[in-house]
Design a protein around this motif. Structure first.
Motif, mmCIF file in Angstrom:
data_model
loop_
_atom_site.group_PDB
_atom_site.id
_atom_site.type_symbol
_atom_site.label_atom_id
_atom_site.label_comp_id
_atom_site.label_asym_id
_atom_site.label_seq_id
_atom_site.Cartn_x
_atom_site.Cartn_y
_atom_site.Cartn_z
ATOM 1 N N ASP A 1 0.873 -1.192 -0.077
ATOM 2 C CA ASP A 1 0.022 0.023 0.223
ATOM 3 C C ASP A 1 0.588 1.400 -0.164
ATOM 4 O OD1 ASP A 1 -2.364 1.221 -0.062
ATOM 5 O OD2 ASP A 1 -2.566 1.524 2.325
ATOM 6 N N ALA A 2 1.882 1.121 0.820
ATOM 7 C CA ALA A 2 2.875 2.647 0.757
ATOM 8 C C ALA A 2 3.448 2.782 -0.487
ATOM 9 C CB ALA A 2 3.854 1.960 1.687
ATOM 10 N N LYS A 3 3.842 1.529 -1.057
ATOM 11 C CA LYS A 3 4.643 1.818 -2.529
ATOM 12 C C LYS A 3 3.508 2.367 -3.587
ATOM 13 C CE LYS A 3 7.858 -1.932 -2.046
ATOM 14 N NZ LYS A 3 8.169 -3.348 -2.715
ATOM 15 N N LYS A 4 2.216 1.707 -3.511
ATOM 16 C CA LYS A 4 1.215 2.384 -4.291
ATOM 17 C C LYS A 4 0.971 3.743 -4.149
ATOM 18 C CE LYS A 4 -3.683 1.629 -6.038
ATOM 19 N NZ LYS A 4 -3.990 2.820 -5.678
ATOM 20 N N GLU A 5 0.726 4.125 -2.849
ATOM 21 C CA GLU A 5 0.669 5.575 -2.366
ATOM 22 C C GLU A 5 1.580 6.385 -2.868
ATOM 23 O OE1 GLU A 5 -0.841 7.892 1.603
ATOM 24 O OE2 GLU A 5 -1.535 5.773 1.179
ATOM 25 N N ALA A 6 2.955 5.929 -2.728
ATOM 26 C CA ALA A 6 3.861 6.762 -3.394
ATOM 27 C C ALA A 6 3.856 7.136 -5.088
ATOM 28 C CB ALA A 6 5.314 5.957 -3.130
ATOM 29 N N LYS A 7 3.474 5.989 -5.544
ATOM 30 C CA LYS A 7 3.236 6.182 -6.931
ATOM 31 C C LYS A 7 2.213 7.047 -7.570
ATOM 32 C CE LYS A 7 4.901 1.265 -7.969
ATOM 33 N NZ LYS A 7 4.546 -0.126 -8.221
ATOM 34 N N ILE B 1 14.738 -0.452 -24.336
ATOM 35 C CA ILE B 1 14.241 0.455 -23.216
ATOM 36 C C ILE B 1 12.693 0.822 -23.443
ATOM 37 C CG2 ILE B 1 15.425 2.668 -24.323
ATOM 38 C CD1 ILE B 1 16.108 3.219 -21.473
ATOM 39 N N THR B 2 12.017 0.880 -22.553
ATOM 40 C CA THR B 2 10.712 1.420 -22.824
ATOM 41 C C THR B 2 10.138 2.059 -21.599
ATOM 42 O OG1 THR B 2 8.292 0.128 -23.297
ATOM 43 C CG2 THR B 2 9.797 -0.889 -21.450
ATOM 44 N N ARG B 3 8.836 2.198 -21.411
ATOM 45 C CA ARG B 3 8.321 3.331 -20.248
ATOM 46 C C ARG B 3 7.131 2.536 -19.610
ATOM 47 N NH1 ARG B 3 8.499 9.311 -22.164
ATOM 48 N NH2 ARG B 3 8.639 9.835 -19.962
ATOM 49 N N SER B 4 6.819 2.864 -18.336
ATOM 50 C CA SER B 4 5.723 2.107 -17.752
ATOM 51 C C SER B 4 4.661 3.225 -18.103
ATOM 52 C CB SER B 4 5.942 2.125 -16.443
ATOM 53 O OG SER B 4 5.840 3.621 -15.722
ATOM 54 N N ASN B 5 3.276 2.588 -17.763
ATOM 55 C CA ASN B 5 2.205 3.570 -18.127
ATOM 56 C C ASN B 5 2.412 4.831 -17.247
ATOM 57 O OD1 ASN B 5 0.962 1.355 -19.415
ATOM 58 N ND2 ASN B 5 -0.347 0.856 -17.713
ATOM 59 N N GLY B 6 3.105 4.876 -16.145
ATOM 60 C CA GLY B 6 3.328 6.372 -15.509
ATOM 61 C C GLY B 6 4.446 7.192 -16.072
ATOM 62 N N GLY B 7 4.910 6.441 -17.235
ATOM 63 C CA GLY B 7 6.173 7.267 -17.902
ATOM 64 C C GLY B 7 7.519 6.911 -17.267
#
Length: 301
Positions: free
Chosen positions: A101-107, A274-280
């Motif tokens: 949950d902490a990781k998700k909240e940070a993202k 090299i690529t990018r996540s949905n969050g960039g």
């Protein structure tokens, strides 16, 4: 007095007056306020004349929390501060209840924040989980380190730090609240009142004082220096090899939802794209098909 001398004297007096006004205006910028939707519509033109810098709320909790809300003024306040040249950081009120949950909240916090923020703050004062609060704080910090090289600041109030024995030494600084006296725990910025006043705001506002000027000033560095040294690799190294400079993980997917295994610091890795996540965020794809971060704080070429 000749006309020419009068003109020169007039110019000199005008320049002196302008210098005095600029100096006084600069000296007046001594207040440090944190703001949210509860301050209503802020007149940033007026507030900017008193503010050394501001700290702007982004969110309260995250999706899944009963009282979750995105601050309705977050973009208006960020744009107003930027327009009137008020340096600012941004904070998220945390309600995480587990490491995941902490990781998700940070993202989510990072994604919702302004790119113009000079620094980011974890507002940690709400205990929800049954596990180790320290482990949640550490997980938030580690996730944010993967997303940005900007300073990361820990906020809480004195009693919370003491009760939960939070170690925030790995953050880039601390901001501690205590309204009766200077905090008895380590702090670089001291939130000393919730009943302050600021031009451009009707009603009360939290105000803070600098304790360690060197540390606090380091939070305010302009982003131009960051732009000269990108956070992420944006292209493949010529030899298609990178080395983990810290312990990292490889993931089955580009969005880092399915962890595969740990990679220890010092290990060389072969990459194919090299690529990018949905969050960039940039990712390296390994030759085995898995993904790792392309953050320069964690991998080197």
């Amino acid at each position: 007095m000749t006309l020419k001398f009068k003109k020169i004297a007039g110019l000199l007096m005008g320049a002196l007056a302008a210098f005095t006004f600029a100096t006084n205006a600069s000296a007046a910028k001594t207040k440090i306020a944190d703001v949210s939707q509860y301050q209503g519509s802020i007149n940033w033109s007026k507030a900017s004349k008193q503010l050394k810098f501001a700290i702007i709320r982004v969110q309260h909790g995250d999706t899944g929390d009963a009282d979750f809300r995105i601050d309705t003024q977050k973009d208006i306040n960020a744009n107003g501060a930027y327009k009137y040249k008020v340096p600012f950081g941004q904070y998220g009120y945390a309600e995480f209840s587990s490491v995941a949950d902490a990781k998700k909240e940070a993202k989510d916090f990072y994604k919702r924040s302004s790119s113009k923020a000079r620094f980011y703050v974890l507002d940690n004062e709400h205990r929800k989980g049954k596990g180790s609060e320290q482990s949640y704080v550490n997980a938030w910090l580690a996730q944010m380190r993967k997303l940005t090289n900007k300073p990361l600041v820990y906020y809480s109030y004195q009693n919370y730090v003491n009760v939960h024995k939070i170690n925030y030494s790995k953050f880039d600084g601390s901001w501690i609240a205590n309204y009766s006296a200077k905090p008895n725990v380590s702090t670089d910025l001291w939130q000393y009142t919730s009943k302050g006043s600021l031009s451009g705001i009707s009603g009360n506002v939290d105000l803070s004082k600098v304790v360690d000027s060197s540390t606090v000033n380091s939070w305010l560095k302009t982003s131009s220096a960051d732009a000269a040294k990108p956070t992420y690799f944006t292209s493949l190294p010529s030899d298609k090899e990178v080395t983990a400079s810290k312990n990292i993980y490889q993931y089955h997917d580009v969005n880092f939802k399915t962890r595969v295994s740990k990679i220890t610091a010092g290990k060389k890795l072969s990459v194919k794209s090299i690529t990018r996540s949905n969050g960039g965020a940039y990712r390296f794809q390994l030759t085995n098909g898995n993904y790792i971060t392309a953050n320069k704080a964690y991998v080197t070429d």
